[in-house]
Design a protein around this motif. Structure first.
Motif, PDB file in Angstrom:
ATOM      1  N   VAL A 197      -8.464  -9.912  -5.691  1.00  0.00           N
ATOM      2  CA  VAL A 197      -9.601  -8.728  -5.664  1.00  0.00           C
ATOM      3  C   VAL A 197      -9.408  -7.518  -4.874  1.00  0.00           C
ATOM      4  O   VAL A 197      -8.565  -7.509  -3.867  1.00  0.00           O
ATOM      5  CB  VAL A 197     -10.673  -9.725  -4.764  1.00  0.00           C
ATOM      6  N   ASN A 199     -10.352  -5.071  -3.319  1.00  0.00           N
ATOM      7  CA  ASN A 199     -10.520  -4.670  -1.838  1.00  0.00           C
ATOM      8  C   ASN A 199     -10.179  -3.235  -1.352  1.00  0.00           C
ATOM      9  O   ASN A 199      -9.712  -3.111  -0.338  1.00  0.00           O
ATOM     10  CB  ASN A 199      -9.744  -5.663  -1.104  1.00  0.00           C
ATOM     11  N   ARG A 286     -19.304  -6.582   2.305  1.00  0.00           N
ATOM     12  CA  ARG A 286     -17.998  -7.225   1.774  1.00  0.00           C
ATOM     13  C   ARG A 286     -18.040  -8.368   0.995  1.00  0.00           C
ATOM     14  O   ARG A 286     -17.449  -8.612  -0.076  1.00  0.00           O
ATOM     15  CB  ARG A 286     -17.088  -7.510   3.038  1.00  0.00           C
ATOM     16  N   THR A 287     -18.813  -9.191   1.290  1.00  0.00           N
ATOM     17  CA  THR A 287     -19.002 -10.381   0.463  1.00  0.00           C
ATOM     18  C   THR A 287     -19.443 -10.110  -0.972  1.00  0.00           C
ATOM     19  O   THR A 287     -19.267 -10.494  -1.794  1.00  0.00           O
ATOM     20  CB  THR A 287     -19.933 -11.496   1.028  1.00  0.00           C
ATOM     21  N   GLU A 691      -2.333 -13.239  -1.160  1.00  0.00           N
ATOM     22  CA  GLU A 691      -3.766 -13.019  -1.750  1.00  0.00           C
ATOM     23  C   GLU A 691      -4.067 -14.157  -2.923  1.00  0.00           C
ATOM     24  O   GLU A 691      -3.294 -13.984  -3.949  1.00  0.00           O
ATOM     25  CB  GLU A 691      -3.745 -11.565  -2.429  1.00  0.00           C
ATOM     26  N   SER A 706     -14.649 -13.292   1.920  1.00  0.00           N
ATOM     27  CA  SER A 706     -14.875 -12.716   2.935  1.00  0.00           C
ATOM     28  C   SER A 706     -13.454 -12.441   3.531  1.00  0.00           C
ATOM     29  O   SER A 706     -12.435 -13.207   2.889  1.00  0.00           O
ATOM     30  CB  SER A 706     -15.496 -13.351   3.949  1.00  0.00           C
ATOM     31  N   TYR A 707     -13.282 -11.572   4.543  1.00  0.00           N
ATOM     32  CA  TYR A 707     -11.694 -11.360   5.113  1.00  0.00           C
ATOM     33  C   TYR A 707     -11.293 -12.565   5.881  1.00  0.00           C
ATOM     34  O   TYR A 707     -10.080 -12.519   6.489  1.00  0.00           O
ATOM     35  CB  TYR A 707     -11.809 -10.111   5.793  1.00  0.00           C
ATOM     36  N   MET A 708     -12.124 -13.710   6.168  1.00  0.00           N
ATOM     37  CA  MET A 708     -11.812 -14.655   6.943  1.00  0.00           C
ATOM     38  C   MET A 708     -11.103 -15.735   5.899  1.00  0.00           C
ATOM     39  O   MET A 708     -10.490 -16.601   6.221  1.00  0.00           O
ATOM     40  CB  MET A 708     -13.130 -15.365   7.381  1.00  0.00           C
ATOM     41  N   TYR A 710      -9.899 -14.830   2.414  1.00  0.00           N
ATOM     42  CA  TYR A 710      -9.107 -13.991   1.446  1.00  0.00           C
ATOM     43  C   TYR A 710      -8.189 -13.280   2.486  1.00  0.00           C
ATOM     44  O   TYR A 710      -8.477 -12.434   3.185  1.00  0.00           O
ATOM     45  CB  TYR A 710      -9.872 -13.110   0.595  1.00  0.00           C
ATOM     46  N   MET A 712      -6.029 -10.534   3.289  1.00  0.00           N
ATOM     47  CA  MET A 712      -5.513  -9.019   2.958  1.00  0.00           C
ATOM     48  C   MET A 712      -4.316  -9.180   3.936  1.00  0.00           C
ATOM     49  O   MET A 712      -4.003  -9.422   5.212  1.00  0.00           O
ATOM     50  CB  MET A 712      -6.779  -8.254   3.746  1.00  0.00           C
ATOM     51  N   PRO A 713      -3.400  -8.165   3.411  1.00  0.00           N
ATOM     52  CA  PRO A 713      -1.916  -7.876   4.178  1.00  0.00           C
ATOM     53  C   PRO A 713      -2.415  -7.032   5.274  1.00  0.00           C
ATOM     54  O   PRO A 713      -3.070  -6.189   5.132  1.00  0.00           O
ATOM     55  CB  PRO A 713      -1.297  -7.185   3.059  1.00  0.00           C
ATOM     56  N   ARG A 714      -1.949  -7.733   6.562  1.00  0.00           N
ATOM     57  CA  ARG A 714      -1.924  -6.984   7.686  1.00  0.00           C
ATOM     58  C   ARG A 714      -0.658  -6.257   7.997  1.00  0.00           C
ATOM     59  O   ARG A 714       0.309  -6.540   7.431  1.00  0.00           O
ATOM     60  CB  ARG A 714      -2.388  -7.768   9.004  1.00  0.00           C
TER      61      ARG A 714
ATOM     62  N   GLY B  39     -16.573  -1.730   6.835  1.00  0.00           N
ATOM     63  CA  GLY B  39     -15.870  -2.085   5.716  1.00  0.00           C
ATOM     64  C   GLY B  39     -15.868  -3.582   5.337  1.00  0.00           C
ATOM     65  O   GLY B  39     -15.340  -4.018   4.433  1.00  0.00           O
ATOM     66  N   CYS B  40     -16.342  -4.352   6.433  1.00  0.00           N
ATOM     67  CA  CYS B  40     -16.472  -5.891   6.190  1.00  0.00           C
ATOM     68  C   CYS B  40     -17.980  -6.362   6.914  1.00  0.00           C
ATOM     69  O   CYS B  40     -18.430  -5.586   7.597  1.00  0.00           O
ATOM     70  CB  CYS B  40     -15.453  -6.554   6.515  1.00  0.00           C
ATOM     71  N   ASP B  41     -17.948  -7.530   6.953  1.00  0.00           N
ATOM     72  CA  ASP B  41     -19.324  -8.204   7.325  1.00  0.00           C
ATOM     73  C   ASP B  41     -18.772  -8.976   8.539  1.00  0.00           C
ATOM     74  O   ASP B  41     -19.440  -9.721   9.004  1.00  0.00           O
ATOM     75  CB  ASP B  41     -20.048  -9.078   6.520  1.00  0.00           C
ATOM     76  N   THR B  42     -17.430  -9.164   8.669  1.00  0.00           N
ATOM     77  CA  THR B  42     -17.135 -10.301   9.542  1.00  0.00           C
ATOM     78  C   THR B  42     -15.990  -9.918  10.746  1.00  0.00           C
ATOM     79  O   THR B  42     -15.274 -10.606  11.351  1.00  0.00           O
ATOM     80  CB  THR B  42     -16.233 -11.375   8.672  1.00  0.00           C
ATOM     81  N   GLN B  44     -13.542  -8.309  10.716  1.00  0.00           N
ATOM     82  CA  GLN B  44     -11.899  -8.302  10.484  1.00  0.00           C
ATOM     83  C   GLN B  44     -11.347  -6.827  10.309  1.00  0.00           C
ATOM     84  O   GLN B  44     -10.044  -6.703  10.461  1.00  0.00           O
ATOM     85  CB  GLN B  44     -11.500  -9.236   9.039  1.00  0.00           C
ATOM     86  N   ASN B 133      -6.945  -4.349  12.211  1.00  0.00           N
ATOM     87  CA  ASN B 133      -7.163  -3.097  11.433  1.00  0.00           C
ATOM     88  C   ASN B 133      -6.617  -3.207   9.919  1.00  0.00           C
ATOM     89  O   ASN B 133      -5.561  -3.344   9.987  1.00  0.00           O
ATOM     90  CB  ASN B 133      -6.708  -1.795  12.142  1.00  0.00           C
ATOM     91  N   ILE B 134      -7.383  -3.346   8.884  1.00  0.00           N
ATOM     92  CA  ILE B 134      -6.957  -3.556   7.649  1.00  0.00           C
ATOM     93  C   ILE B 134      -6.701  -1.948   6.859  1.00  0.00           C
ATOM     94  O   ILE B 134      -8.062  -1.462   6.757  1.00  0.00           O
ATOM     95  CB  ILE B 134      -7.602  -4.358   6.835  1.00  0.00           C
ATOM     96  N   ARG B 136      -5.952  -0.667   2.975  1.00  0.00           N
ATOM     97  CA  ARG B 136      -5.527  -1.008   1.579  1.00  0.00           C
ATOM     98  C   ARG B 136      -4.457   0.015   1.021  1.00  0.00           C
ATOM     99  O   ARG B 136      -4.068  -0.351  -0.025  1.00  0.00           O
ATOM    100  CB  ARG B 136      -6.687  -1.445   0.780  1.00  0.00           C
ATOM    101  N   TYR B 140       0.697   0.366   5.448  1.00  0.00           N
ATOM    102  CA  TYR B 140       1.184   0.281   7.085  1.00  0.00           C
ATOM    103  C   TYR B 140       2.227   1.088   7.492  1.00  0.00           C
ATOM    104  O   TYR B 140       2.429   1.453   8.699  1.00  0.00           O
ATOM    105  CB  TYR B 140       1.140  -0.884   7.724  1.00  0.00           C
TER     106      TYR B 140
END
Lengths: 782, 163
Positions: A197, A199, A286-287, A691, A706-708, A710, A712-714, B39-42, B44, B133-134, B136, B140
Motif C-alpha cells: 500500500v 501510503n 487512513r483506513t 510491509e 491501519s498503521y497498527m 500494516y 510502515m518503516p520507522r 495523517g492517520c486515525d490511530t 501512529q 513519527n512516520i 514516507r 529518515y
C-alpha cells in the motif's frame, strides 16, 4: 557550475513554507459555504445491491444531500476507465469491467463507494452515512490472483470469463524453450512479489466547487498530474468540458504513484457540488486510504534462467500472474506489460527472453503503479535468480554478473528496449568498494563469534524512465502522449516564471527547475519562480511519475529556454549594434564577446516589453513555450549491496549497511537526488522486511488497514545509507538526465533478500522477511 | 457544544466546539492553523504533534476540551520573528523533508526530544525516539542528520531547558 546552477547542492526554495507550517495542501483549502462529504462504502468484498435506502440519513442533523449511483448515472457521469489498451496473445482486447464512481448493482471490494452524504460538518456526514441502509446480497469472494483463475472461482465481471483480464506475452517462446532444453545449467525460482500500500503521508482529498453563476467547476485535489485529471474527467467521465473545469493540485503530501489516478471521489465531489449547490470537500481517513488507494505489486512468478557451460546467460523465461484488483485502474494494464516484461534483459546480454503475463480480477482494491511500477517486480525476479544461480554454480555473484554485463551501447534487447548508454561494471565496482565487499568474510567470522548470522547480497538493476516517445507508446496502446510542456516567461524587470506540466509533491521542482534557469542566464534562483499544478495557469502537461520530471519535464524547460535565449540575443545584438553570434549571456549580463559592451539581463527584458527599439518585424515580449517528446526511454541503472545480521534466536534482521551506487546520468542537484535514493531504498527495504498487505481469503476483508496492522518503516527499522553516483549521460534528452525517483525501490528488495538468504543458508524466503519467517527458514535449513 | 479557551502560540484564544472535537480539529478548523496535519486515525503517524504545556503531544489523541487552559505551541509558533528555530533550519540545511506533510510533526517531536535529552543525542536514540513519527519520503536518513546537527548546535541551551 555556478553557485546555483546545474550540479549545485542548493537548499530547497520550497522548504521555508513546509518547515514553518505554511504549506497549503488540499485539506487546508476553505471555500465560503463549503460542506463536507463522507462516502458510504461496501463492507463486503463481493455483493449484489438490492436496495439503497437514504430516507433516514436525509433527516439526520446537518445533512444537505445523500446521493447514490442511479442519480449519478442519470446525470450522464461516465464509468472509470483504464487508459492503456493491451491485447491478449490471441488478439482479443483486454476485458475491462465496468467501474461506476458509485456502485449501482454490485460491489466488488471492501471500500467500493456506494453513496455519498454531504453535511454541514465532517462528523455529521459520517453519522448520517451510518444511517444509509444498503441491502446487500453477499456473494463469495476471491482475493488471490491464482485462486481467481481456478475453475469455479466467483465471477467478478460478467465480461471477463475466468476473471482473466488479458493473457499476454512478449519474446520468442520457442527460442527460450530450446535454450533451456540445451542449457548446461538452469536456475528456477517461484516468487511472490508482495502487495504493498503506497501510503503517501497525506491522505487523498478532493474539494469540488461548482460555480453556478459562471457554470464553471474547480477541483482541488491530491494529484500528481492535474492536467490528466482534467482531461479524463472531461473527456471520459462527462463531469464538465475542459474549458469549464479547473483542476488545482496544490501542495501534495507524497504520491509514489497512488495519486496519478483519477478516483471516484474527485468525480463525485464535483458532481455533488452541482447537485447540492455547495462546495463539497472530502478527505480520506487512513483506513479509507488503505481500502481505496491503488495498491502496488502483487505478482506470482516462476522464473527460469539458463546458462551455458561457460556461465554465460542463454535465456530467461518468466511466467507471471498479476492481481489487478476489482477494477482496472487508470494505468493498471501497462504496469505488468510495458513497464515490467520489457525489462527482463536487466543489465545482461541474454539472447532469448520470453515473458507470459496473465492479469486477473479479484475482490481487492485496484492495483496500479507504485514507485517503480513493474520494474521492481522484474528486478526482484531477475536479481534473485542471478544470485541464486551464482550460489548453485559456485561462483561469486559479482563475477557471474560481470561475465554477463552488456558492455556495448546502444544495445538492442530481445524485448523492445534499446539501451542508449551505461556502464554497469562501474556501478558494481563503486558499490563493492564502498561496501568493502572483499572484507565481508572477516566481518562474517566476527559476527559468527558473537553468535550472529551475517550475510551479503547485491542487485544490479536497470529501469526504463521517461516513457517515450509518444508515437511509440501510442502504438503500444497508450491513450495519452508522454511528452511534457514548459513555458518560460521573462517579466519586464527580468524576473522569470517557468510554467511546467510536471508536478512536484516532494521532488523539489521549485528549486531544481530554477537551477536550469540560473545556469542558463546567471540569474539567482530567487528571481525565478516555478509555476505548476494548476490547469488555469499551465496549459497542458502530463505530470510526474515514472521518474520523468527531469528527463522529460526539465527538457521541455530547456527547449523553451533555448527560444528565450535566442530572442534575447537578437534584441541585445540590435541594441548594442553587434553581431548576434557574438552575444553571450552570463552572470546576469548580456555581453558582446571580446568587448566591454554589456547590458543587464533586466535591460534586455525591459526593452522586449517597451518595444521602443526592437529589430525590424520582431514581436514585443519575452515569453516562449515548448513541448518535449523524447526519442526513447532513459535507462537509469546501478548496483545496490546490502549486508545484514540475523539473530538466530529471534529471526530479527538488522541491516548493518546499505550501499547504492547509481547511474542517473547527469545530476542537477545532488542533495535532492540523494534524498530520492534514500526514500526509494527505504520503501524497498520496507517491502523486503516489513510491509505485507493481507486480505482475509474468505471474507475479503483487508486485515492490514491501519498503521497498527500494516508495518510502515520507522526510523529505527532502517539504516543510514551510503550512496554514490557513476555517470553515463543519457543520449536522448538535452540534459543527459536518466531519472532517479524510483531506483531505490527497484534495487533494494532483491539486495536485502539476497543478503538474508545468504546469512541463513536457505533460499526459500518470502517478502516481507519478518522475524517469524526468517526464524522458520533458518530452522528448516538446519 | 462547549467553549474552550487556551493559549496558542502566545495568543489567548477561545472557541465553541462539539464535545467530541479533537485538539487537532480545533487547531486546524477553529483557529485556521493548518500547519498541524492529520495523517492517520490511530495516533501512529505523528503528523499532528504539537506542544501542550511544554510537552510533545499527538493532538489527535486528546480532546480540545482537555487542552482547556493549556499553553499550546504549534509549528506556526516555533520560529521567533523572522528567525527559524535551529531545528527548522537544520531540516532545511540537511534536506530532512521532501513533501513536507510529516515535517511539522517531525520538527515538533525533534524539538521536544532535544529538550528532554539536553542536546545529548546519538543516532540510535534519535531513531528510537522517532518511533511515533512516520515519514514516507526521506527514509529518515536526513531527518536523523538534521536532528543530531540541531541538537549539537542547541547544545548548552537545550541542556538548560532540560534542567
Amino acid at each position: 557550475m555556478g553557485m546555483e546552477g546545474i550540479g549545485a547542492r542548493v537548499e530547497r526554495k520550497e522548504d521555508k513554507r513546509f518547515i514553518t507550517g505554511k504549506g497549503r495542501y488540499t485539506d487546508d483549502m476553505v471555500v465560503p459555504g463549503m460542506k463536507h462529504a463522507h462516502f458510504v462504502r461496501s463492507p463486503h468484498a463481493h455483493a449484489s445491491i438490492r436496495n439503497i435506502d437514504t430516507s433516514t440519513a436525509m433527516k439526520m442533523p446537518g445533512v444537505i444531500g445523500v446521493l447514490a449511483g442511479d442519480e449519478l448515472a442519470s446525470d450522464g457521469i461516465g464509468s472509470l476507465i483504464c487508459g492503456w489498451m493491451i491485447h491478449s496473445k490471441d488478439g482479443s482486447p483486454m476485458n475491462m469491467g465496468d467501474w461506476r464512481p458509485l456502485a449501482q448493482t454490485k460491489v466488488r471490494y471492501v471500500g467500493d463507494a456506494v453513496a455519498v452524504v454531504v453535511a454541514d460538518t465532517k462528523a455529521q456526514a459520517r453519522d448520517a452515512a451510518e444511517a444509509v441502509i444498503v441491502d446487500y446480497d453477499v456473494l463469495p469472494a476471491v482475493t488471490e490472483a491464482v485462486d481467481a483463475l481456478k475453475d469455479g472461482a466467483p465471477l467478478i465481471h460478467d465480461n471477463a470469463p475466468g476473471n482473466l483480464i488479458y493473457d499476454w506475452e512478449i519474446g520468442d517462446s520457442a527460442a527460450v524453450d530450446a535454450a533451456i532444453a540445451g542449457a548446461a545449467h538452469v536456475t528456477r525460482l517461484d516468487l511472490v512479489n508482495n502487495r504493498l500500500v503506497p501510503n503517501a503521508m497525506e491522505p487523498r482529498a478532493a474539494l469540488g466547487h461548482y460555480d453556478e453563476g459562471e457554470d464553471h467547476y474547480t477541483c482541488w485535489t491530491t494529484s500528481q498530474n492535474p492536467h490528466v485529471a482534467r482531461l479524463v474527467m472531461s473527456a471520459f467521465y462527462n463531469v464538465a468540458p475542459e474549458n469549464k473545469l479547473r483542476v488545482i493540485a496544490p501542495d501534495v503530501g507524497g504520491g509514489f504513484g497512488s495519486k496519478i489516478y483519477i478516483y471516484p471521489e474527485e468525480i463525485v465531489c464535483l458532481w455533488a457540488s452541482k447537485k447540492t449547490g455547495v462546495p463539497v470537500k472530502w478527505v480520506a481517513d487512513r483506513t479509507e486510504s488503505f481500502l481505496t488507494d491503488a495498491h502496488g505489486r502483487d505478482h506470482v512468478t516462476t522464473i527460469q534462467m539458463a546458462f551455458d557451460a561457460d556461465n554465460k546467460m542463454l535465456a530467461v523465461k518468466a511466467d507471471t500472474i498479476a492481481n489487478l484488483g476489482a477494477y482496472m485502474s487508470l494505468f493498471s494494464s501497462v504496469v505488468p506489460t510495458f513497464l515490467h516484461a520489457i525489462l527482463y534483459s536487466g543489465q545482461y546480454v541474454i539472447p532469448a527472453i520470453h515473458c507470459n503475463m496473465r492479469t486477473v480480477y479479484t475482490n481487492t482494491a485496484p492495483v496500479d503503479a507504485y514507485r517503480g511500477a513493474g520494474r521492481p517486480e522484474t528486478t526482484f525476479a531477475l536479481e534473485r535468480v542471478v544470485e541464486t544461480a551464482a550460489r548453485e554454480l559456485g561462483i561469486s555473484p559479482a563475477e557471474l554478473r560481470r561475465k554477463n554485463y552488456i558492455r556495448e551501447f546502444p544495445y538492442q534487447t530481445p524485448v523492445i528496449l534499446c539501451y542508449d548508454s551505461g556502464n554497469y561494471e562501474a556501478s558494481l565496482d563503486a558499490a563493492m568498494t564502498a561496501a568493502d565487499y572483499n572484507g565481508f568474510p572477516g566481518r562474517k567470522a566476527e559476527a559468527e563469534a558473537r553468535g550472529m548470522k551475517r550475510g551479503i547480497g547485491m542487485s544490479s538493476y536497470i529501469e526504463a524512465c521517461g516513457i517515450a516517445p509518444s508515437a511509440a507508446v501510442g502504438s503500444l496502446g497508450a491513450g495519452v502522449g508522454l511528452w511534457e510542456s514548459a513555458e518560460v516567461r521573462v517579466n519586464a524587470v527580468g524576473t522569470i516564471e517557468v510554467l511546467t506540466g510536471s508536478h512536484s509533491h516532494g521532488q523539489g521542482h521549485e528549486t531544481t527547475f530554477a537551477q536550469l534557469v540560473a545556469q542558463r542566464f546567471g540569474v539567482g534562483i530567487d528571481s525565478v519562480s516555478i509555476v505548476h499544478g494548476d490547469t488555469d495557469k499551465v496549459q497542458m502537461g502530463m505530470g510526474t511519475y515514472g521518474s520523468r520530471s527531469g528527463a522529460v519535464g526539465m527538457s521541455a524547460v530547456v527547449k523553451a529556454l533555448d527560444k528565450v535565449e535566442a530572442k534575447a540575443k537578437k534584441i541585445a545584438a540590435h541594441l548594442m549594434e553587434a553581431d548576434e553570434a557574438d552575444i553571450v549571456i552570463e552572470g546576469g549580463q548580456v555581453k558582446v564577446a571580446g568587448t566591454d559592451k554589456a547590458l543587464g539581463w533586466h535591460e534586455v527584458s525591459l526593452n522586449a516589453y517597451t518595444a521602443h527599439n526592437l529589430p525590424d518585424g520582431m514581436e514585443p515580449g519575452l515569453k516562449e513555450g515548448a513541448f518535449f517528446d523524447p526519442t526513447n526511454f532513459s535507462f537509469p541503472a546501478g548496483c545496490h549491496i546490502c549486508e545484514v545480521e540475523v539473530d538466530p534466536e529471534t529471526g530479527k534482521t538488522e541491516i548493518v549497511q546499505f550501499v547504492a551506487a547509481d547511474d542517473f546520468g547527469n545530476i542537477i542537484n545532488p542533495m535532492v537526488v540523494e534524498g530520492q535514493v534514500h526514500g526509494g531504498v527505504a520503501q524497498g527495504i520496507g517491502q523486503a522486511l516489513l510491509e505485507g498487505t493481507h486480505y482475509d481469503p474468505e471474507t475479503g476483508q483487508l486485515l492490514t488497514a491501519s498503521y497498527m496492522d500494516y508495518t510502515m518503516p520507522r526510523a529505527d527499522d532502517l539504516p543510514g545509507y551510503t550512496v554514490s553516483n557513476t555517470v553515463t549521460p543519457a543520449t536522448t534528452n538535452p540534459l543527459g538526465i536518466k531519472g532517479c525517483g524510483e531506483a531505490g525501490a527497484i534495487g533494494a528488495p532483491p539486495a536485502v533478500i539476497n543478503a538474508i538468504t545468504d546469512a541463513i543458508g536457505n533460499n526459500d524466503l518470502a517478502m516481507p522477511a519478518t522475524p517469524q519467517r526468517v526464524w522458520a527458514a533458518l530452522r528448516s535449513a538446519q | 457544544m462547549t467553549t474552550v479557551s487556551m493559549t496558542v502560540n502566545g495568543r489567548t484564544v477561545s472557541g465553541q466546539c462539539e464535545d467530541r472535537t479533537l485538539l487537532v480539529q480545533f487547531i486546524r478548523e477553529n483557529l485556521g492553523l493548518t500547519g498541524t496535519h492529520v495523517g492517520c486515525d490511530t495516533s501512529q503517524c505523528g503528523a499532528c504533534v504539537v506542544h501542550v504545556d511544554g510537552k510533545a503531544v499527538k493532538s489527535c489523541t486528546m480532546l480540545a476540551a482537555q487542552a482547556n487552559g493549556s499553553e499550546v505551541m504549534t509549528i506556526e509558533g516555533l520560529a521567533s520573528g523572522g528567525d527559524l528555530h535551529p531545528v527548522q533550519a537544520a531540516f532545511r540545511e540537511h534536506h530532512g523533508l521532501q513533501c513536507g506533510f510529516c515535517t511539522p510533526g517531525m520538527i515538533m517531536s525533534a524539538v521536544d526530544m532535544i529538550n528532554r535529552y539536553g542536546g545529548q543525542l546519538d543516532e540510535k536514540t534519535v531513531r528510537a525516539e522517532l518511533e511515533g513519527n512516520i515519514c514516507r519520503c526521506t527514509g529518515y536518513h536526513n531527518i536523523v542528520k538534521a536532528i543530531l546537527d540541531a541538537a549539537s548546535k542547541m547544545g548548552d541551551g537545550a541542556r538548560v531547558a532540560a534542567e
